[in-house]
Scaffold this active site. Structure first.
Site, PDB file in Angstrom:
ATOM      1  N   GLU A 480       0.849  -1.183   0.000  1.00  0.00           N
ATOM      2  CA  GLU A 480       0.000   0.000   0.000  1.00  0.00           C
ATOM      3  C   GLU A 480       0.889   1.238   0.000  1.00  0.00           C
ATOM      4  O   GLU A 480       1.132   1.826  -1.035  1.00  0.00           O
ATOM      5  CB  GLU A 480      -0.932  -0.025   1.219  1.00  0.00           C
ATOM      6  CG  GLU A 480      -2.031   1.014   1.150  1.00  0.00           C
ATOM      7  CD  GLU A 480      -3.139   0.727   2.149  1.00  0.00           C
ATOM      8  OE1 GLU A 480      -3.995   1.596   2.301  1.00  0.00           O
ATOM      9  OE2 GLU A 480      -3.145  -0.356   2.775  1.00  0.00           O
ATOM     10  N   GLU A 752      -2.095   0.676  13.576  1.00  0.00           N
ATOM     11  CA  GLU A 752      -3.257   1.037  12.764  1.00  0.00           C
ATOM     12  C   GLU A 752      -4.555   0.809  13.528  1.00  0.00           C
ATOM     13  O   GLU A 752      -5.492   1.590  13.418  1.00  0.00           O
ATOM     14  CB  GLU A 752      -3.266   0.196  11.483  1.00  0.00           C
ATOM     15  CG  GLU A 752      -4.421   0.467  10.560  1.00  0.00           C
ATOM     16  CD  GLU A 752      -4.317  -0.334   9.259  1.00  0.00           C
ATOM     17  OE1 GLU A 752      -4.960   0.062   8.277  1.00  0.00           O
ATOM     18  OE2 GLU A 752      -3.575  -1.341   9.234  1.00  0.00           O
TER      19      GLU A 752
END
Length: 874
Positions: A480, A752
């Site tokens: 990502e 996260e």
């Protein structure tokens, strides 16, 4: 002394005007141009000049300045080669625009400054600094070159040029860029100390070039330039949809070496048909998958001809932000064998960069380094959360001599490295990890009496370092690593406390503007490699208004507002045309991303916040920030127009999402936080709404339930409405979900998810479980502003006026905060001893501060200097 009384104890070293023995009462240092020190590629026609003032006297303010700019460094003091003398009777010492004759391209300008203060002292002239102007389009005489055949091989191409030098050199500058990534050398010596150049921008719109002073690298006789190219973001795999060749299918090089000889003659060595190309030892390189290097291929075979490419439509631009460089290095804390029998090195810190390995073995020996952030509960190497990213460095030895290897065109997010195929015993001295991130100066320091909070601050800083790799990425390890706008806006204020991000965000905001759609839509990621198929998401796309305003407040950069203003206006215009009856209740939104929802809670206080309620709140917020910017820029018509619009947006919010008594349709922490933070509620209902928020927090056992959009504002709202004690309860909470839970679980960066590793040692869903995400680190903003008490006053941005108001609590007995502002060092350090609150404050020259003591202490205005305050603790 009663508890409300205050005494100011001036420290003994503070001097008063008139005392003898002062060698130099005021001086000037830390000169910068466009936020950069001695930049080599300034594109601005009127670059802004800044400096800091040091004074041995209290209450020092600049009353006037003199600047001189010239093209002759040695002659500047004697008045030779002067092109502009600037002067002003003002206290402004930050971002003073050059106002002399038009600047010539690719020209070095030297400058220095001196100031006069309010006590009649004039500083000596500062040291001489410089800036160099960039190249205009017509200055580029080099041609784009590529391999002669179609660029289909994974291997990295080499480009080479030999040229003679017969005369003595005065200066030599290399201007270099590439489609892909490049690494250059002259006579076998690496050019510069920047990595992953030319950096990642919205390539189709603008492509950066770097400038290097290579005077010392050239020699008399035959010289050779060599350049290697990698796929990088340009051609390699990008985004989690497996896209390749997103920007183009051909790696290419553009290089212009300009030499000036001592006899006044000049020569240019440019990429053109005369260069040669071959494939080198990098067999493959990719941002996500890593790199394979075969040392047996270091001796290139036959060199072939290059192919000339047509010039593209993209604009070549100089650097407006820092390049990526190497920073901290880490030795392996231990090298061990996992239960599965794999050899793994632990560097003790989750970092972003790569490992440097030394090895000696037979030719053809293949060594593989794999990278992971965590071990699983059994202690084995864990890479499932990297998804499809291979994140591997492979090295093939050329023979029985010691070699040192490191990657060139990739980076990894890791704490642990698995080593396979190593010949012999791997020892700690054979393996070193190095951190790579954008070259931003550390500006903030924050420490407390609580070790868990100190580790949290450490984790916030390292989350920033690991994800500020040329663009503000969401995560640095999996497939990502994109410039997610929501993450960036949530964290921007904290980022500006920890490090100097003025140039970093100036550069990235150019990409925000470039990738904004004609209708004003802002994509989810910048640079945009995902398209805009889902539309714009509230709290993500609002980056277009939030970061320009935050950076203005932090650095006082009015021009940034000027440059971004139309983008800000277009974004609000997009929402306005999308909204119906001033209500933004359509389209896709991420909402309060990754909020906490315990035990499938569905009883009405669950953390699921209506996404359109969130959208309406951010619609108001962006409109307010647009009004703020219009006021600063003197756009009164816009102020009036958008002030009227804002009233209608808030009316629509109240009609749709609030009952008459102030209850919201979503009874969540995030709903009340956003409604209160953005002043969506009638003033008479705000106190009761804040009470509802507190009751919700207490109903969860003093736990937060907020996600990416609610968390950054949560403690700010609590403090604003008189519940700082509840903010401390949340901050000091050690059980999940909380900021300290990951710390207790051994985290060295921000996760996260609140429960990336669960209490039983198992992992959250591996499809989205990064251990280096900075968004929840936005609590750092509250820690600096309210625990240390360091704030900038928006009415005099960039810390020209400082507001110091520490708020103790949570059982913390001491806090120390420092911030290197555009004017100098601000510090606020307090401790509680024997029921007495003791505060030491440092205020930089050319500023003043308002100091407010806690426990009802009085407000004090002070000028520059160091001060000590005390008050009783009730």
């Amino acid at each position: 002394m009663n508890r409300l009384s205050t005494k100011i104890l001036l420290l003994a070293f503070l001097l008063v005007p008139g005392l003898s023995g002062l060698a130099q009462k005021v001086s000037v240092s830390d000169l910068t141009v466009e936020h950069l020190e001695n930049p080599l590629s300034v594109d601005a026609s009127a670059p802004r000049l800044s400096w800091k003032i040091t004074s041995q006297l209290k209450n020092t303010l600049q009353t006037a300045y003199e600047i001189r700019v010239g093209t002759d460094k040695n002659g500047l003091a004697a008045g030779k080669g002067i092109v502009w003398k600037g002067a002003g009777k003002t206290s402004q010492s930050v971002l003073i625009p050059y106002e002399g004759p038009a600047l010539q391209s690719k020209t070095r300008y030297f400058w220095q400054v001196r100031v006069t203060d309010n006590q009649g002292n004039t500083s000596p002239w500062s040291s001489v600094q410089f800036w160099q102007t960039g190249l205009k389009p017509e200055d580029w005489t080099a041609q784009w070159i590529a391999v002669s055949e179609k660029d289909t091989l994974a291997r990295s191409p080499l480009f080479r040029k030999e040229f003679p030098v017969a005369k003595k050199i005065r200066s030599a500058l290399a201007y270099i860029t590439a489609k892909g990534l490049y690494e250059a050398s002259i006579n076998g010596q690496r050019v510069g100390d920047s990595y992953l150049t030319p950096g990642w921008t919205s390539y189709r719109n603008h492509l950066q070039y770097q400038v290097y002073d290579v005077t010392a690298s050239l020699k008399s006789g035959t010289n050779a330039i060599g350049v290697t190219l990698g796929d990088g973001w340009y051609k390699g795999r990008i985004g989690f949809e497996g896209k390749r060749r997103f920007y183009g299918d051909t790696r290419a090089l553009l290089l212009q070496l300009e030499i000036e000889y001592t006899d006044g003659t000049k020569e240019s060595i440019n990429t053109d048909q005369s260069w040669k190309t071959a494939y080198g030892p990098i067999m493959a390189s990719d941002i996500y998958d890593g790199e394979t290097y075969d040392a047996r291929e270091e001796k290139a075979g036959s060199w072939g001809n290059v192919r000339i490419l047509e010039k593209g439509t993209e604009q070549l631009v100089g650097m407006s932000g820092p390049t990526v460089k190497k920073h901290e290095t880490f030795k392996a804390l231990k090298i061990f064998r996992t239960p599965k029998g794999e050899i793994v090195a632990d560097f003790g810190q989750n970092l972003v960069g790569w490992a440097i390995i030394k090895a000696k073995g037979p030719a053809g020996t293949r060594i593989s380094l794999s990278h992971a952030e965590v071990l699983d509960k059994e202690g084995n190497f864990y890479t499932v959360n990297l998804r499809s990213a291979k994140a591997q460095a492979n090295y093939i030895l050329k023979g029985n001599e010691e070699q040192t290897f490191e990657p060139h065109f990739t980076f990894f997010g890791f704490r642990y490295v698995r080593v396979e195929g190593y010949p012999g015993e791997l020892k700690p001295e054979d393996l070193t990890a190095v951190a790579l991130y954008s070259d931003m100066a550390t500006t903030g320091k924050f420490t407390t009496s609580n070790n868990l909070l100190n580790q949290l601050q450490h984790n916030i800083q390292w989350g920033q370092k690991g994800n500020f790799v040329d663009v503000p990425t969401d995560c640095p390890q999996r497939d990502e690593r994109l410039g997610w706008t929501g993450d960036a806006q949530a964290f921007a204020n904290t980022a500006a406390y920890n490090m100097d991000v003025a140039g970093f965000f100036t550069k990235w905001l150019k990409d925000v503007k470039a990738d904004q759609q004609p209708n004003g839509l802002i994509p989810h990621v910048i640079p945009n490699v995902l398209g805009a198929k889902d539309g714009a998401s509230a709290g993500w796309a609002d980056v277009a208004t939030i970061i320009p305003w935050d950076m203005y407040v932090a650095y006082g950069d009015k021009r940034l507002l000027e440059v971004q203003y139309e983008s800000m206006k277009k974004w609000v215009g997009f929402i306005r045309t999308t909204a119906k009856n001033n209500l933004w209740n359509t389209g896709f939104h991420f909402g309060d991303w990754l909020f906490y929802r315990p035990d499938d809670d569905n009883d009405g206080r669950a953390a699921v916040t209506d996404k359109y309620l969130i959208a309406q709140a951010f619609y108001a917020h962006s409109t307010q920030l647009l009004i703020n910017a219009a006021q600063v820029l003197g756009k009164q018509e816009d102020v009036e127009q958008y002030t009227n619009l804002l009233k209608e947006i808030k009316k629509a919010f109240i009609r749709e999402y609030m009952t008459e008594t102030g209850r919201l349709v979503s009874s969540t922490q995030t709903a009340y936080v956003l409604a209160l933070q953005f002043d969506m509620l009638p003033e008479e209902l705000r106190a009761s709404s804040a009470e509802r928020l507190v009751n919700n927090i207490k109903s969860y056992g003093n736990h937060l339930t907020t996600g990416f959009l609610g968390t950054p504002y949560l403690c700010h709202v609590l403090t604003r409405f008189g519940y700082t004690n509840v903010a401390y309860d949340l901050l000091m909470q050690e059980r999940y979900p909380s900021w300290l839970y990951p710390v207790k679980m051994g985290a060295t960066t921000i996760w996260e998810r609140w429960d990336g590793i669960k209490p039983d040692g198992s992992f959250q869903t591996p499809g989205m479980n990064s251990y280096n995400h900075y968004a929840y680190g936005a609590i750092g903003d509250w820690m600096y502003r309210h625990m240390a008490g360091i704030n900038s006053d928006p009415s005099a941005p960039g810390y020209k006026k400082i507001y110091i108001s520490p708020k103790p609590g949570g059982g913390i007995t001491s806090v120390s905060g420092e911030l290197h502002t555009p004017y100098g060092l601000v510090s606020s350090s307090w401790k509680i001893e024997d029921k007495v609150f003791k505060l030491d404050v440092q205020v930089p020259a050319n500023t003043n501060a308002k100091v407010v003591l806690p426990f009802g202490g009085k407000e004090t205005e002070v000028g520059s200097g160091s001060y000590h305050f005390e008050c009783n603790v009730p």
